[in-house]
Design an enzyme around this catalytic site. Structure first.
Site, PDB file in Angstrom:
ATOM      1  N   ASP A   1       9.104  -3.359  16.982  1.00 50.45           N
ATOM      2  CA  ASP A   1       9.809  -4.458  16.301  1.00 50.45           C
ATOM      3  C   ASP A   1      10.852  -3.843  15.368  1.00 50.45           C
ATOM      4  O   ASP A   1      10.783  -2.658  15.031  1.00 50.45           O
ATOM      5  CB  ASP A   1       8.819  -5.315  15.490  1.00 50.45           C
TER       6      ASP A   1
ATOM      7  N   TYR B   1      17.610  -7.009  12.524  1.00 50.39           N
ATOM      8  CA  TYR B   1      18.469  -6.915  13.713  1.00 50.39           C
ATOM      9  C   TYR B   1      19.302  -8.186  13.912  1.00 50.39           C
ATOM     10  O   TYR B   1      20.314  -8.161  14.601  1.00 50.39           O
ATOM     11  CB  TYR B   1      17.596  -6.772  14.972  1.00 50.39           C
TER      12      TYR B   1
ATOM     13  N   CYS C   1       9.342  -8.451  19.469  1.00 50.56           N
ATOM     14  CA  CYS C   1      10.501  -8.909  18.702  1.00 50.56           C
ATOM     15  C   CYS C   1      11.359  -9.749  19.642  1.00 50.56           C
ATOM     16  O   CYS C   1      11.729  -9.282  20.728  1.00 50.56           O
ATOM     17  CB  CYS C   1      11.284  -7.688  18.212  1.00 50.56           C
ATOM     18  N   ASN C   2      11.667 -10.961  19.229  1.00 44.68           N
ATOM     19  CA  ASN C   2      12.465 -11.829  20.108  1.00 44.68           C
ATOM     20  C   ASN C   2      13.909 -11.370  20.200  1.00 44.68           C
ATOM     21  O   ASN C   2      14.525 -11.438  21.258  1.00 44.68           O
ATOM     22  CB  ASN C   2      12.442 -13.266  19.570  1.00 44.68           C
ATOM     23  N   THR C   3      14.454 -10.897  19.077  1.00 42.33           N
ATOM     24  CA  THR C   3      15.848 -10.466  19.092  1.00 42.33           C
ATOM     25  C   THR C   3      15.984  -9.284  20.059  1.00 42.33           C
ATOM     26  O   THR C   3      16.889  -9.245  20.902  1.00 42.33           O
ATOM     27  CB  THR C   3      16.298 -10.058  17.671  1.00 42.33           C
TER      28      THR C   3
ATOM     29  N   CYS D   1      10.756 -15.966  16.522  1.00 40.13           N
ATOM     30  CA  CYS D   1      10.986 -14.718  15.786  1.00 40.13           C
ATOM     31  C   CYS D   1       9.615 -14.280  15.312  1.00 40.13           C
ATOM     32  O   CYS D   1       8.868 -15.081  14.741  1.00 40.13           O
ATOM     33  CB  CYS D   1      11.920 -14.961  14.602  1.00 40.13           C
TER      34      CYS D   1
ATOM     35  N   HIS E   1       8.717 -12.641  12.940  1.00 38.17           N
ATOM     36  CA  HIS E   1       8.504 -12.727  11.490  1.00 38.17           C
ATOM     37  C   HIS E   1       7.986 -14.115  11.083  1.00 38.17           C
ATOM     38  O   HIS E   1       7.364 -14.252  10.039  1.00 38.17           O
ATOM     39  CB  HIS E   1       9.809 -12.466  10.734  1.00 38.17           C
TER      40      HIS E   1
END
Ligand code: DGL
Length: 288
Positions: free
Chosen positions: A6, A38, A69-71, A203, A205
């Site tokens: 991540d 990011y 991590c989606n990004t 996300c 987070h």
């Protein structure tokens, strides 16, 4: 040994679910705290950092890396899976998975392998909200993958540009709550006040502030939170590909936490979200 990557702390929400689900598995987590967040970076930088992270985890003995991590998944999974990995020394022996697939499967109730609409579709005219970083939302990956399978679903996306950074920086709960409230209000303005049927917290987070999303979203809206969805999907993957789970390193703890940032700062911050968490250590320069 399975790697989880991540940009910072967010992927630990997924790691926790994996560590609970797979008590016999060893995990290595790498947070790229040197470059977090990011979410507003250009795509080429994200692809570069994610590739370096995967290489580091491969070099440490992980044959499978999950982009927690989606990004990273939305921007880098395709180029790395389709171009970099097949041309690398890791071709055929190592793999990279993202976390969009299990989320889209849950949102559409359609297996990832099915890429065209199947009729009848139980949920085909629902409204699905997607919250994510600027880069995740700009990538359009969630609406693209959902509408391939369920073209009549309306996907309403909302970028939350400051949220991951504020969570990462350990901002106070009332400030985080204000940011979440503003993101939800912006989303509901887009739907004209109509409550979405489901909301994807896109996300890693955001599960750290899931209770705030829950409070601000209409009670009608079902939250799709990724950690357990990802654990379900990985369980299924490892049954089909047991070789990826087979490596272990007896000299290492069951869950090893690494960072490209400053370990003491990162460890202190991580405890805010996961009080019993182990200490981070810095990724050796040789692996960067
Ligand atoms: N945790 C990340 C995600 O799932 C990214 C947060 C960031 O670095 O901006 O999108």
């Amino acid at each position: 040994m399975i790697g989880a990557f991540d940009s910072g702390h967010g992927g630990m929400t997924v790691l926790r679910a994996l560590a609970r689900r797979f008590p016999d598995q060893q995990f290595v987590y790498l947070g790229d705290h040197a470059h977090v967040p990011y979410g507003d970076r250009p795509s080429h930088e994200i692809v570069h950092f994610v590739r370096e992270g995967c290489e580091a985890l491969f070099a440490l003995g992980c044959r499978l890396v999950l982009l927690a991590c989606n990004t990273a998944t939305c921007v880098a999974a395709r180029p790395l899976q389709r171009e970099w990995l097949p041309a690398s020394q890791y071709r055929g022996t190592h793999n990279i998975l993202g976390i969009v697939a299990p989320t889209v499967e849950a949102a559409t109730q359609t297996p990832w392998g099915v890429t065209s609409p199947q009729y009848p579709q139980k949920y085909n005219s629902d409204v699905i909200a997607v919250f994510g970083t600027t880069r995740t939302i700009a990538s359009g990956v969630f609406p693209e993958e959902i509408s391939k399978r369920c073209p009549r679903i309306r996907v309403v996306q909302q970028a939350c540009p400051d949220l991951a950074g504020a969570i990462e920086a350990g901002r106070p709960p009332d400030e985080l709550d204000r940011i979440v409230g503003a993101c939800v209000a912006d989303l509901l303005r887009q739907t004209g006040g109509e409550p979405p049927h489901r909301a994807i917290l896109g996300c890693t987070h955001y599960p750290l502030v899931e209770d705030m999303f829950r409070r601000h979203l209409p009670s009608f809206t079902r939250l799709l939170s990724q950690p357990d969805l990802v654990a379900d999907s990985l369980e299924d993957y490892l049954v089909r590909h047991p070789a990826y789970a087979a490596t272990s390193d007896a000299s290492q703890p069951r869950v090893r936490l690494l960072t490209t940032g400053v370990a003491s700062d990162v460890s202190r911050q991580a405890k805010v979200f996961w009080p019993e968490v182990a200490e981070f250590t810095e990724l050796a320069v040789a692996h960067r």
